[in-house]
Motif scaffolding. Sequence first.
Motif, PDB file in Angstrom:
ATOM      1  N   LEU A   1      34.512 -83.062  63.933  1.00  0.00           N
ATOM      2  CA  LEU A   1      35.500 -81.376  62.910  1.00  0.00           C
ATOM      3  C   LEU A   1      34.060 -81.473  62.026  1.00  0.00           C
ATOM      4  CD1 LEU A   1      39.060 -83.095  62.643  1.00  0.00           C
ATOM      5  CD2 LEU A   1      38.081 -81.183  64.718  1.00  0.00           C
ATOM      6  N   ALA A   2      34.311 -79.644  61.871  1.00  0.00           N
ATOM      7  CA  ALA A   2      33.119 -79.405  60.686  1.00  0.00           C
ATOM      8  C   ALA A   2      34.022 -79.414  59.635  1.00  0.00           C
ATOM      9  CB  ALA A   2      32.786 -78.322  61.904  1.00  0.00           C
ATOM     10  N   LEU A   3      34.765 -79.872  59.242  1.00  0.00           N
ATOM     11  CA  LEU A   3      35.937 -79.661  57.595  1.00  0.00           C
ATOM     12  C   LEU A   3      34.848 -80.238  56.204  1.00  0.00           C
ATOM     13  CD1 LEU A   3      39.161 -79.800  59.379  1.00  0.00           C
ATOM     14  CD2 LEU A   3      38.167 -77.679  59.036  1.00  0.00           C
ATOM     15  N   ILE A   4      35.229 -79.931  55.100  1.00  0.00           N
ATOM     16  CA  ILE A   4      34.935 -80.565  54.043  1.00  0.00           C
ATOM     17  C   ILE A   4      35.989 -81.124  53.719  1.00  0.00           C
ATOM     18  CG2 ILE A   4      33.480 -79.642  51.688  1.00  0.00           C
ATOM     19  CD1 ILE A   4      32.390 -77.982  53.560  1.00  0.00           C
ATOM     20  N   PRO A   5      35.886 -81.889  53.189  1.00  0.00           N
ATOM     21  CA  PRO A   5      37.080 -82.821  52.746  1.00  0.00           C
ATOM     22  C   PRO A   5      36.985 -82.644  51.616  1.00  0.00           C
ATOM     23  CG  PRO A   5      35.523 -84.277  53.943  1.00  0.00           C
ATOM     24  CD  PRO A   5      34.487 -82.819  54.079  1.00  0.00           C
ATOM     25  N   GLU A   6      36.726 -82.073  50.166  1.00  0.00           N
ATOM     26  CA  GLU A   6      36.937 -81.170  49.100  1.00  0.00           C
ATOM     27  C   GLU A   6      37.007 -80.056  48.808  1.00  0.00           C
ATOM     28  OE1 GLU A   6      36.590 -83.979  47.101  1.00  0.00           O
ATOM     29  OE2 GLU A   6      35.627 -85.647  48.059  1.00  0.00           O
ATOM     30  N   LEU A   7      37.157 -79.765  49.915  1.00  0.00           N
ATOM     31  CA  LEU A   7      38.162 -77.565  49.963  1.00  0.00           C
ATOM     32  C   LEU A   7      38.590 -78.205  50.898  1.00  0.00           C
ATOM     33  CD1 LEU A   7      34.738 -76.036  51.169  1.00  0.00           C
ATOM     34  CD2 LEU A   7      35.540 -76.418  48.780  1.00  0.00           C
ATOM     35  N   SER A   8      39.530 -76.921  49.846  1.00  0.00           N
ATOM     36  CA  SER A   8      41.213 -77.444  50.561  1.00  0.00           C
ATOM     37  C   SER A   8      41.539 -76.230  51.786  1.00  0.00           C
ATOM     38  CB  SER A   8      42.433 -75.638  49.466  1.00  0.00           C
ATOM     39  OG  SER A   8      41.228 -74.430  49.539  1.00  0.00           O
ATOM     40  N   ILE A   9      42.331 -76.404  52.638  1.00  0.00           N
ATOM     41  CA  ILE A   9      42.381 -75.844  53.506  1.00  0.00           C
ATOM     42  C   ILE A   9      42.488 -74.518  53.830  1.00  0.00           C
ATOM     43  CG2 ILE A   9      45.008 -75.119  55.228  1.00  0.00           C
ATOM     44  CD1 ILE A   9      45.844 -78.070  53.959  1.00  0.00           C
ATOM     45  N   ALA A  10      42.642 -73.449  53.137  1.00  0.00           N
ATOM     46  CA  ALA A  10      42.321 -71.942  52.253  1.00  0.00           C
ATOM     47  C   ALA A  10      40.791 -71.915  52.680  1.00  0.00           C
ATOM     48  CB  ALA A  10      42.832 -71.683  51.688  1.00  0.00           C
ATOM     49  N   GLU A  11      40.295 -72.901  51.741  1.00  0.00           N
ATOM     50  CA  GLU A  11      38.869 -72.726  51.568  1.00  0.00           C
ATOM     51  C   GLU A  11      37.822 -73.246  52.968  1.00  0.00           C
ATOM     52  OE1 GLU A  11      38.517 -73.467  46.870  1.00  0.00           O
ATOM     53  OE2 GLU A  11      38.545 -75.423  48.144  1.00  0.00           O
ATOM     54  N   ASN A  12      38.134 -74.051  53.659  1.00  0.00           N
ATOM     55  CA  ASN A  12      37.790 -74.517  55.044  1.00  0.00           C
ATOM     56  C   ASN A  12      38.127 -73.402  56.277  1.00  0.00           C
ATOM     57  OD1 ASN A  12      36.276 -77.858  55.519  1.00  0.00           O
ATOM     58  ND2 ASN A  12      38.488 -77.699  53.507  1.00  0.00           N
ATOM     59  N   ILE A  13      39.278 -72.658  56.370  1.00  0.00           N
ATOM     60  CA  ILE A  13      39.378 -71.816  57.467  1.00  0.00           C
ATOM     61  C   ILE A  13      38.802 -71.092  57.247  1.00  0.00           C
ATOM     62  CG2 ILE A  13      41.388 -70.305  57.749  1.00  0.00           C
ATOM     63  CD1 ILE A  13      43.553 -72.438  57.637  1.00  0.00           C
ATOM     64  N   PHE A  14      38.196 -69.977  56.008  1.00  0.00           N
ATOM     65  CA  PHE A  14      37.816 -68.612  55.745  1.00  0.00           C
ATOM     66  C   PHE A  14      36.445 -69.419  55.533  1.00  0.00           C
ATOM     67  CE2 PHE A  14      41.957 -67.993  55.913  1.00  0.00           C
ATOM     68  CZ  PHE A  14      42.081 -66.987  57.184  1.00  0.00           C
ATOM     69  N   LEU A  15      35.898 -69.973  55.801  1.00  0.00           N
ATOM     70  CA  LEU A  15      34.231 -70.563  54.780  1.00  0.00           C
ATOM     71  C   LEU A  15      33.787 -70.259  55.935  1.00  0.00           C
ATOM     72  CD1 LEU A  15      32.665 -72.098  52.821  1.00  0.00           C
ATOM     73  CD2 LEU A  15      32.279 -73.628  54.798  1.00  0.00           C
ATOM     74  N   GLY A  16      32.980 -69.255  55.532  1.00  0.00           N
ATOM     75  CA  GLY A  16      31.674 -67.815  56.053  1.00  0.00           C
ATOM     76  C   GLY A  16      32.421 -66.440  56.231  1.00  0.00           C
ATOM     77  N   ASN A  17      33.938 -66.681  56.685  1.00  0.00           N
ATOM     78  CA  ASN A  17      34.275 -65.505  56.654  1.00  0.00           C
ATOM     79  C   ASN A  17      35.340 -65.072  55.551  1.00  0.00           C
ATOM     80  OD1 ASN A  17      35.701 -63.667  58.272  1.00  0.00           O
ATOM     81  ND2 ASN A  17      36.998 -64.634  59.585  1.00  0.00           N
ATOM     82  N   GLU A  18      34.938 -65.181  54.432  1.00  0.00           N
ATOM     83  CA  GLU A  18      35.617 -65.092  53.189  1.00  0.00           C
ATOM     84  C   GLU A  18      36.541 -64.135  53.263  1.00  0.00           C
ATOM     85  OE1 GLU A  18      32.981 -66.403  53.285  1.00  0.00           O
ATOM     86  OE2 GLU A  18      32.806 -68.651  52.522  1.00  0.00           O
ATOM     87  N   GLN A  19      37.913 -63.862  52.888  1.00  0.00           N
ATOM     88  CA  GLN A  19      38.357 -62.132  52.181  1.00  0.00           C
ATOM     89  C   GLN A  19      37.791 -62.263  51.451  1.00  0.00           C
ATOM     90  OE1 GLN A  19      40.622 -62.126  55.285  1.00  0.00           O
ATOM     91  NE2 GLN A  19      38.975 -62.861  55.859  1.00  0.00           N
ATOM     92  N   ALA A  20      36.899 -60.972  51.251  1.00  0.00           N
ATOM     93  CA  ALA A  20      36.134 -60.522  49.788  1.00  0.00           C
ATOM     94  C   ALA A  20      36.086 -59.322  49.713  1.00  0.00           C
ATOM     95  CB  ALA A  20      34.680 -60.899  49.507  1.00  0.00           C
ATOM     96  N   VAL A  21      35.977 -58.227  49.389  1.00  0.00           N
ATOM     97  CA  VAL A  21      35.663 -57.097  48.357  1.00  0.00           C
ATOM     98  C   VAL A  21      34.543 -56.569  47.903  1.00  0.00           C
ATOM     99  CG1 VAL A  21      36.782 -54.869  48.398  1.00  0.00           C
ATOM    100  CG2 VAL A  21      38.272 -55.997  49.523  1.00  0.00           C
ATOM    101  N   LYS A  22      33.229 -56.350  48.160  1.00  0.00           N
ATOM    102  CA  LYS A  22      32.730 -55.987  47.485  1.00  0.00           C
ATOM    103  C   LYS A  22      31.997 -57.609  47.006  1.00  0.00           C
ATOM    104  CE  LYS A  22      33.387 -51.367  46.244  1.00  0.00           C
ATOM    105  NZ  LYS A  22      33.948 -50.654  44.935  1.00  0.00           N
ATOM    106  N   GLY A  23      31.983 -58.593  47.533  1.00  0.00           N
ATOM    107  CA  GLY A  23      31.794 -59.972  47.474  1.00  0.00           C
ATOM    108  C   GLY A  23      31.932 -60.518  46.442  1.00  0.00           C
ATOM    109  N   VAL A  24      33.992 -60.389  46.262  1.00  0.00           N
ATOM    110  CA  VAL A  24      35.303 -61.290  45.384  1.00  0.00           C
ATOM    111  C   VAL A  24      35.801 -61.339  46.196  1.00  0.00           C
ATOM    112  CG1 VAL A  24      36.674 -60.885  43.194  1.00  0.00           C
ATOM    113  CG2 VAL A  24      34.119 -59.858  43.025  1.00  0.00           C
ATOM    114  N   ILE A  25      36.944 -62.880  46.172  1.00  0.00           N
ATOM    115  CA  ILE A  25      37.508 -63.356  47.557  1.00  0.00           C
ATOM    116  C   ILE A  25      38.334 -62.448  47.024  1.00  0.00           C
ATOM    117  CG2 ILE A  25      37.886 -65.289  48.018  1.00  0.00           C
ATOM    118  CD1 ILE A  25      34.963 -66.726  47.845  1.00  0.00           C
ATOM    119  N   ASN A  26      39.508 -62.210  47.767  1.00  0.00           N
ATOM    120  CA  ASN A  26      40.583 -61.879  47.736  1.00  0.00           C
ATOM    121  C   ASN A  26      41.427 -63.144  47.665  1.00  0.00           C
ATOM    122  OD1 ASN A  26      43.425 -61.095  47.183  1.00  0.00           O
ATOM    123  ND2 ASN A  26      42.401 -58.997  47.878  1.00  0.00           N
TER     124      ASN A  26
END
Length: 510
Positions: free
Chosen positions: A91-116
């Motif tokens: 599995l390619a999950l990062i243990p020290e990050l949250s579920i939300a951070e792992n799910i959207f890592l590299g696919n961030e929900q961001a506007v103009k570089g700022v994560i929503n």
Amino acid sequence: MKPILLEMKDISKEFPGVKALDRVNFQVQEGEIHALCGENGAGKSTLMKVLSGVYPYGSYDGNIFFKNEECNFKDIRQSEELGIVIIHQELALIPELSIAENIFLGNEQAVKGVINWNETKKRTKELLKVVGLKESPDTFIKNIGVGKQQLIEIAKALSKDVRLLILDEPTAALNESDSINLLNLLKELQTKGITSIIISHKLNEIKQVADKATIIRDGRTIETINTAEITEDRIIHGMVGRSLSNRYPERTPNIGKTFFEVKGWTVDHPVQKDRQVVKDIHFHIRRGEIVGVAGLMGAGRTELAMSLFGQSYGKKTSGDVLKGGQLIDVSTVPKAIEAGMAYVSEDRKTYGLILMNDIKENISLSKLEKISKRQVVDQYEEYEQADSFRRTMNIKTPSVTQKTGNLSGGNQQKVVLSKWIFSEPELLILDEPTRGIDVGAKYEIYTIIHHLANEGKGILMISSELPEILGICDRIYVMSEGEFTGEVTKTEATQELLMKYMTNSKGDAE
């Protein structure tokens, strides 16, 4: 007839000294669950890495068509843009990050570089609901079990608008209930139009969920069969080129006297105060005996094994370990090895091998003094010893100078066993020795275990597969919530009896 979603034509792929794929052909229809079967080293994972862009266009021969369009993926990002998502066995999950951070890592929900973050957590909750999880999006990956982590990997895939989901051994590290949940999820996703390719060595699971199965052997396509034709015997014959009428080798035990004993073994959790994970364990092993330890995930089996082997796990360890009636010191790994113990970990890639090193260096590592003179390694002797293991253990590789990380899972497991046999132990602790390997390689490893027992060594074997425990062990201890709740002989053991002990506390079982 459903339209063809994926077609791979005449795919060939070579590594130094090895032809991994030889003109493989593979078709998948829209909306089906398609199993990909084969022995370790047959080329299954390599084929899927070609498909997903892990091995980019130009590094292989042949053509890939997805939705009737030819694809020349340069990397995994390009395949994901078309909805092809692969979930690897590790599995390619990062243990020290949250579920939300792992799910959207590299696919961030961001506007103009700022994560929503509000949108991120909202979408995470929606995805977790689809895969049947109720965890908070803020929960750290390190605080949830492997079964739930596998579901989070699927949620991550769904966040990328997946059309074709590839799962490489998705249930290898899961217990039975978690495996059932995952397979049910695949069937549910199928009703929503998602196509899946599943690589699995658990043939009963293939029969349960697959619409079709394609078998490859030695890098070549053997056949594709429909649901009605899928039987374990048919798949095994295609995978290994012969029938395996008996999954477990015949053996007449020659059991001697008790030589290894554990008395009052108790281990505390390394982090959680006042929590005992191993509670007052007593057991013994006789020479030439294969002793099983059965239990559900979380029962404390691995914790027991690691704490015995040099106190590699836990705190406030107490109790006695005796060999030949005499107390022995197992307080460190070198002392445990010196006392004649060896431990084959359930996680061969993390604890069993140095993947960047070659085969001979991994094998000799457990007892370098055997091949050293004045603290200098005799490289000729190291090569000769390792090459002897290559032949006797049937490690499929052109040379022991091959990097261990390039081997299939089954061959890596044979290297781990070779490493510990090289140390000349009297007791081998085998923790899930056949996890993630095919039926042919399993049979070979069972034969090796029998041979070691016939030499008079004691074997303590942990396995989550009850048929395996019943098929190979002479005597079985059952563990639940850190305690041994039962002890049964081979003749009286059944899956029902073992499950009764596995699901009860010590007091209930008695």
